[in-house]
Design a protein around this motif. Sequence first.
Motif, PDB file in Angstrom:
ATOM      1  N   ILE A 242       0.842  -1.204   0.000  1.00 18.20           N
ATOM      2  CA  ILE A 242       0.000   0.000   0.000  1.00 18.20           C
ATOM      3  C   ILE A 242       0.870   1.243   0.000  1.00 18.20           C
ATOM      4  N   ARG A 243       1.849   1.270   0.860  1.00 20.08           N
ATOM      5  CA  ARG A 243       2.694   2.460   0.996  1.00 20.08           C
ATOM      6  C   ARG A 243       3.642   2.640  -0.177  1.00 20.08           C
ATOM      7  N   LEU A 244       4.094   1.543  -0.747  1.00 25.76           N
ATOM      8  CA  LEU A 244       4.970   1.648  -1.909  1.00 25.76           C
ATOM      9  C   LEU A 244       4.218   2.235  -3.090  1.00 25.76           C
ATOM     10  N   ARG A 245       2.999   1.748  -3.325  1.00 22.05           N
ATOM     11  CA  ARG A 245       2.206   2.285  -4.434  1.00 22.05           C
ATOM     12  C   ARG A 245       1.825   3.739  -4.152  1.00 22.05           C
ATOM     13  N   ASP A 246       1.491   4.025  -2.913  1.00 21.96           N
ATOM     14  CA  ASP A 246       1.129   5.396  -2.545  1.00 21.96           C
ATOM     15  C   ASP A 246       2.316   6.337  -2.801  1.00 21.96           C
ATOM     16  N   GLU A 363     -26.698  14.954 -10.337  1.00 23.63           N
ATOM     17  CA  GLU A 363     -27.250  16.018  -9.505  1.00 23.63           C
ATOM     18  C   GLU A 363     -26.862  15.854  -8.031  1.00 23.63           C
ATOM     19  N   HIS A 364     -26.208  14.757  -7.698  1.00 26.98           N
ATOM     20  CA  HIS A 364     -25.865  14.456  -6.313  1.00 26.98           C
ATOM     21  C   HIS A 364     -24.354  14.460  -6.129  1.00 26.98           C
ATOM     22  N   TYR A 365     -23.921  14.678  -4.887  1.00 24.36           N
ATOM     23  CA  TYR A 365     -22.503  14.622  -4.533  1.00 24.36           C
ATOM     24  C   TYR A 365     -22.177  13.275  -3.898  1.00 24.36           C
ATOM     25  N   TYR A 366     -20.958  12.811  -4.132  1.00 26.01           N
ATOM     26  CA  TYR A 366     -20.453  11.690  -3.350  1.00 26.01           C
ATOM     27  C   TYR A 366     -20.362  12.094  -1.884  1.00 26.01           C
ATOM     28  N   TYR A 367     -20.682  11.178  -1.014  1.00 26.23           N
ATOM     29  CA  TYR A 367     -20.477  11.398   0.418  1.00 26.23           C
ATOM     30  C   TYR A 367     -19.529  10.329   0.933  1.00 26.23           C
ATOM     31  N   ARG A 368     -18.344  10.739   1.308  1.00 24.88           N
ATOM     32  CA  ARG A 368     -17.287   9.864   1.834  1.00 24.88           C
ATOM     33  C   ARG A 368     -17.014   8.684   0.892  1.00 24.88           C
ATOM     34  N   ALA A 387      -5.114   2.362  -7.070  1.00 24.62           N
ATOM     35  CA  ALA A 387      -4.808   1.311  -6.099  1.00 24.62           C
ATOM     36  C   ALA A 387      -5.830   0.194  -6.271  1.00 24.62           C
ATOM     37  N   SER A 388      -5.691  -0.847  -5.493  1.00 21.62           N
ATOM     38  CA  SER A 388      -6.567  -2.005  -5.643  1.00 21.62           C
ATOM     39  C   SER A 388      -8.013  -1.663  -5.302  1.00 21.62           C
ATOM     40  N   TRP A 389      -8.919  -2.219  -6.092  1.00 22.85           N
ATOM     41  CA  TRP A 389     -10.358  -2.022  -5.907  1.00 22.85           C
ATOM     42  C   TRP A 389     -10.787  -2.397  -4.493  1.00 22.85           C
ATOM     43  N   TRP A 454     -17.481  15.430   0.832  1.00 23.17           N
ATOM     44  CA  TRP A 454     -18.193  15.434  -0.449  1.00 23.17           C
ATOM     45  C   TRP A 454     -17.264  15.126  -1.614  1.00 23.17           C
ATOM     46  N   ARG A 455     -16.217  14.403  -1.372  1.00 26.05           N
ATOM     47  CA  ARG A 455     -15.215  14.123  -2.398  1.00 26.05           C
ATOM     48  C   ARG A 455     -15.107  12.621  -2.653  1.00 26.05           C
ATOM     49  N   LEU A 456     -15.007  12.247  -3.942  1.00 29.21           N
ATOM     50  CA  LEU A 456     -14.620  10.880  -4.282  1.00 29.21           C
ATOM     51  C   LEU A 456     -13.105  10.838  -4.243  1.00 29.21           C
ATOM     52  N   ASN A 457     -12.575  10.480  -3.102  1.00 32.81           N
ATOM     53  CA  ASN A 457     -11.141  10.562  -2.878  1.00 32.81           C
ATOM     54  C   ASN A 457     -10.419   9.401  -3.561  1.00 32.81           C
ATOM     55  N   HIS A 458      -9.184   9.625  -3.962  1.00 32.77           N
ATOM     56  CA  HIS A 458      -8.359   8.540  -4.505  1.00 32.77           C
ATOM     57  C   HIS A 458      -7.048   8.465  -3.738  1.00 32.77           C
ATOM     58  N   ASP A 459      -7.182   8.547  -2.432  1.00 32.18           N
ATOM     59  CA  ASP A 459      -6.048   8.440  -1.517  1.00 32.18           C
ATOM     60  C   ASP A 459      -6.475   7.501  -0.395  1.00 32.18           C
TER      61      ASP A 459
END
Length: 503
Positions: A242-246, A363-368, A387-389, A454-459
Amino acid sequence: MADHLDVLIVGAGISGISMAAHLKMMCPTRSFAIIERRAQIGGTWDLFRYPGVRSDSDMHTLGFRFEPWKHEDAIADGPAILEYLNRTADERGITEHIRFETTVVSADWHSDEALWHVTLEDAQGWRTETTHFLFFASGYYDYDKPHEADIPGLADFGGTVVHPQFWPQDLDYTGKRVVVIGSGATAVTIVPTMTDKAAHVTMLQRTPTWMAAGPRQDRIGKVLRRWLPESWAYWLTRQKNIRLRDYFFKLSRRDPEKLAKKLREMLRHDLGPAYSAEHFEPPYDPWKQRLCLVPDGDLFKALRSGKADVVTDHVAGFDAGGVKLASGKYLPADIVVTATGLRLVLAGKVAVSIDGKKVEWPEHYYYRGTMFSNVPNLAVTFGYLNASWTLRADNNSEFVARVLNEMEAENATVVIPLLAPEDEPEVVEPFDYTSGYLHRAKPLMPKSAAELPWRLNHDYLADVKDFRQRPVADGVLRFTNPGDPALSAALPQSPVARTEEPA
């Protein structure tokens, strides 16, 4: 009184199994069912049957956090992944909850009942069932229809045309000349695998893709397994990966040229005389599209041996015997494989509505990264792009289980991320990538803001921290019951006529 399910899960792939496992572990009294349109579990890993189909992430992170990956290969093939998923489902008592060969057609939220009315179709026809909570674990692409790339003149080709998503199991490519159109993970997998029997395989690409060789087996993981208990070794290997890919992903944003230089050096070393910047250096920075993993350098070995080659050009047309290129060159072919990408969908193409009014996802936001603004009792998994699904699937499943427990503690039948129009944050691009399939999907996607929640995070690491530190009852997520004025204000005001069976 009607017998309602507590949770209905759509899809019996990685995400659905994760959600079911977390319900078993954290909400043991909750009733649930998994609806799976196919005849067996696995989702992607049951659908794709092309030669060499494998993970493009290591199985220490594509595996569940609660179920160690025991196979010696960290980059695993499709059958090994299916075996892992089946074993996990069987051992955890999940399989008995799956209803196979059943399709979820529509789902309508009834505010007065605080229930989803879900229309199902199976061999016996249509029926409607009710559930308190709906969880979409149906993946993010269309299983029925891949992306139809505009390949000029393909109908004029006299040989066999195959799309990897619908690979014919009786296809014999022994002694055949094969052209694979595409340069993503699927093409990178198929090309070296088909060299075992094909006369020659060509990967035809419009632009190169950043790629790098990686070991099929995790050497450090194997050492840890030799000296530590299995669960410890798995956890440590998982954290390392995880940390190496990050680190490499964040380096691609902080100093893309440094990473590009390293990738070039690796490619020159692995390919030797077969290296060419024309074929292996993309016109974009690393990780602006997904970085392709080449297990044990198998593609590079095939190119060095002469059994395969790469051509960077545009298709001008076809004739009965092959591919005409824009440069004037010609590729003779008996088989053409169109590895041209996926077609994204949201919520498995299920028609979702609230009190009869269709839910328009944009029309909607992502929540967490799990739920949606002003949509009650519904969650989804849309995996990480870098990263992995399964990392997001496990995060989301654990969060939903915590939400369900909070609902029980507060004696609430409705949970909804409330967002008033005047409080809506500024919308930002949901993806910091140039991949074609993501840009084609933008009109389908919910909104994403610059900051959580309200963000679709990729971290992944930031998400883990957020899930641990931010309480479930965070002041945004409202736990309530029908009749709440705030709930009524967030939902459609004028229900339209419903029909339990779609026209």
